[in-house]
Design an enzyme around this catalytic site. Structure first.
Site, PDB file in Angstrom:
ATOM      1  N   GLU A  72       0.863  -1.174   0.000  1.00 14.35           N
ATOM      2  CA  GLU A  72       0.000   0.000   0.000  1.00 14.35           C
ATOM      3  C   GLU A  72       0.905   1.231   0.000  1.00 14.35           C
ATOM      4  OE1 GLU A  72      -3.336   1.884   2.909  1.00 14.35           O
ATOM      5  OE2 GLU A  72      -2.828  -0.213   3.256  1.00 14.35           O
ATOM      6  N   ASP A  88      -5.695   9.222   9.529  1.00 10.92           N
ATOM      7  CA  ASP A  88      -4.419   8.689   9.966  1.00 10.92           C
ATOM      8  C   ASP A  88      -3.991   9.184  11.333  1.00 10.92           C
ATOM      9  OD1 ASP A  88      -3.395   6.917   7.886  1.00 10.92           O
ATOM     10  OD2 ASP A  88      -3.703   8.672   6.609  1.00 10.92           O
TER      11      ASP A  88
END
Lengths: 272, 403
Positions: A51, A62
């Protein structure tokens, strides 16, 4: 249509009873040379998919570790074009299929068509757009799939069954199962409800399930065997790269350390 | 650029104001946003909820706020009669509390006990801490490290009212990072926590909820004009950062086409990227903080740094409804720079005995520019969104004076 590189990889693993290991890497942290070096190294070590995070100034999903890596990459003025070029340069190499993790803020501004074409030319096999939920992203997901790129959708512990059905309509490649309600980041334990959620999802879709958020150790991967088809590790890898901003001389050591970690995870996920 | 005729019947069920708005957030938050939308619709149509809210606005906030004739500013401008909608006289000194009381009541209605909020200059943080203290809710306020240093008094006030102020040390350490941190908190706490967002920004239904709670400003103004003048004003002016006081002021006038609406953005030091926060004047369409609107971004979509003399306008995005009003031509958006705002701050203090917030000074400055070319029969209303006490340190510094 031929099965996508991502689907092929999961099919091969399934045939041999293995799980996929999918590490995460921020493009351009500490620089794109390092990103390329790690991709090639991980390809050699049997990593199944990678990824690739496109750095964004305001990532909401995040946690601190990945946000900090985005900030580091952006401080060096890494651009989308540079990322595409760098990834494109690896086209002859034996690297794992790439899944781009990109904020819709970036894709929209860059131009949706333009971005999808660029991603395709750079050899990206799947796209995760974490701030464009599956049920809202219908037309965009179609566009991605029409270009031959998998449209990877996320399901959270807070997602009710009705939403899962809608999200699945836009999903291909695999389903990204968020293990905990929260941001990315290392956690000691995986929640108990996770197994139940995975079982539920398994009955709703034929897509492989990959679990991410909070996974950092091979023991956690082992727990998921039989329940999921893939494991994603982000923050535990990205934080190893933090030191390179101040001490670039440690590059070789970091590549080696990450190599050992990756080997361990590959071994844990590939046990059949 | 007239793409549509602006109506007040927005947003639609998907949160669209024309093409703007919607939800660009992680899946983890989607369920909470859907739940909030449902609960808000019920509250909106619940006479008991609305009556309770009106009671707190009257007795706790001190509404209705006066519509005050600024006689000496009117003389100075030499044209239209200038009126000030005195949101500075609200409890906590700004319009922000109109929204926090409403959202705190919603929080309790949803059975949640914990509240999070972001704040830039600290006004929304103080208003949230105030509402939470009043209703006994846990309150955590995310605030950029740099803003904490500059706004010590507001930080102290929040703590006195029992709020925890969490310094934000990521990214640019300003309002936009405080929003990011609050969203991150919410990702992990959504089952027990409500996020009281401070402006008409963020994913649906926030822009609608905050606009509705702030619309008390425009509703009162409209009624006060009808009562006092027997007609609507000719122009209404308000400052626009994220855009909550202006959205609340403009919304009740949207379908009154005779009323000119003017939004005033912070022009900062110059029109160069990084020197201003004039999102609608200089920005482009894009996605920020869960919503599609005008934004200040670079060519890759990375958010640009912004500047304004006023910390409350220092934001690289703007509420989606403002983008809708801009593109439909219903509201005109202009920029007033730092120096003009600072001069107007001093002028308003000297001529009217009112210290306006630096944010509101932008709106007053615009009125002074244009009122002179209007007839003395014209009525111009300015939303004086907050008082300037919070800004005196900064103003003294800029003027080279000691406090």
């Amino acid at each position: 249509m031929n099965p996508s590189p991502i689907a092929q990889r999961f099919d091969q693993l399934k045939a041999s009873g293995k799980m996929a290991f999918m590490p995460f890497l921020t493009a351009g942290d500490p620089d794109l040379e390092m990103t390329k070096e790690l991709l090639v190294d991980w390809g050699r070590r049997g990593v199944d998919l990678v990824e690739i995070g496109f750095p964004y100034s305001d990532p909401i999903a995040d946690g601190a570790v990945i946000q900090a890596s985005y900030t580091r990459a952006l401080a060096k003025k890494i651009t989308i074009d540079q990322i595409f070029t760098a990834l494109g340069e690896l086209s002859g190499e034996n690297i794992p299929p790439l899944v781009g993790m990109v904020s819709y803020s970036l894709i929209f501004r860059y131009g949706t068509d333009h971005f999808i074409t660029g991603a395709k030319n750079a050899g990206i096999s799947g796209l995760i757009v974490p701030d464009f939920p599956g049920d809202e992203a219908g037309a965009f997901a179609k566009q991605v799939q029409n270009a031959g790129i998998d449209s990877i959708q996320l399901v959270a512990p807070t997602t009710p069954a009705g939403r899962v059905q809608k999200i699945l309509q836009s999903a291909s490649g695999f389903l990204y199962c968020i293990s905990v309600a929260g941001t990315t980041g290392v956690r000691q334990e995986l929640p108990e409800e996770l197994s139940q959620q995975l079982e539920q999802l398994q009955s709703q879709t034929a897509l492989p399930l990959a679990v991410g958020f909070g996974i950092s150790r091979s023991e956690q991967a082992a727990v998921l065997r039989g329940k999921a088809q893939g494991v994603i590790v982000g923050s535990a890898i990205v934080r190893q790269l933090e030191c390179l901003d101040e001490d670039p001389t440690r590059r070789a050591a970091v590549v080696a350390e990450l190599g050992r970690f990756v080997d361990e995870m590959v071994q844990a996920t590939h046990q059949s | 650029m007239t793409t549509t005729h602006a109506t007040a019947s927005v947003p639609d069920a998907e949160g669209r104001f024309g093409e703007f708005g919607r939800r660009f957030v992680p899946e983890t938050l989607m369920q909470a946003l859907e739940e909030l939308t449902r609960e808000y619709q019920l509250a909106k149509n619940d006479i008991l909820f609305q009556t309770e809210l009106a009671g707190y606005l009257r007795h706790f906030v001190g509404r209705p706020s006066p519509l005050y004739f600024a006689e000496r500013l009117t003389e100075k401008a030499g044209g239209a009669r200038i009126y000030l909608k005195r949101e500075d006289l609200n409890h906590t000194g700004a319009h922000k509390i109109n929204n926090t009381i409403g959202q705190a009541l919603l929080t309790m209605r949803m059975g949640k006990k914990r509240v999070i909020a972001e704040t830039g200059a600290g006004q929304h943080g103080v208003a949230t801490a105030t509402a939470c203290a009043r209703f006994g809710l846990d309150c955590i306020v995310y605030m950029g490290e740099e803003d904490i240093r500059r706004q010590k008094m507001n930080v102290f006030n929040m703590k006195m009212m029992g709020a925890e102020v969490r310094p934000v040390t990521t990214g640019s350490r300003t309002l936009r990072d405080a929003i990011n941190e609050a969203m991150r908190d919410w990702m992990g706490s959504v089952a027990t926590t409500h996020y009281i967002i401070g402006s008409v920004v963020g994913p649906h239904p926030f822009p609608m909820i905050v606009r509705d709670f702030q619309s008390v400003i425009g509703r009162e103004t409209r009624q006060q004009c009808l009562d006092e003048f027997g007609r609507l004003p000719d122009e209404v002016i308000a400052c626009v950062g994220g855009g909550s006081n202006s959205a609340g002021m403009f919304y009740p006038f949207i379908e009154d086409e005779s009323v000119k609406l003017t939004g005033v953005e912070p022009g900062g030091r110059s029109s160069k990227p990084g020197d201003h926060a004039s999102t609608l004047t200089f920005g482009q369409k894009g996605v920020l903080h869960g919503s599609y609107s005008y934004v200040l971004q670079d060519a890759d979509g990375q958010t640009l740094d912004v500047h304004s003399i006023s910390a409350g306008l220092d934001y690289p995005g703007v509420g989606p409804e403002h983008s809708y009003w801009k593109d439909s031509g219903r509201v005109e958006y202009v920029a007033i720079d730092d120096n003009q705002a600072l001069e107007t701050f001093q002028l308003t203090a000297k001529l009217e005995g009112i210290l306006p917030a630096l944010e509101s000074s932008h709106a007053v400055a615009r009125a002074l520019q244009t009122a002179g070319s209007r007839s003395p029969n014209d009525i111009v209303v300015i939303c004086l969104s907050g008082r300037g006490d919070k800004d005196v340190q900064e103003v003294a510094r800029l003027l080279g004076k000691e406090i």
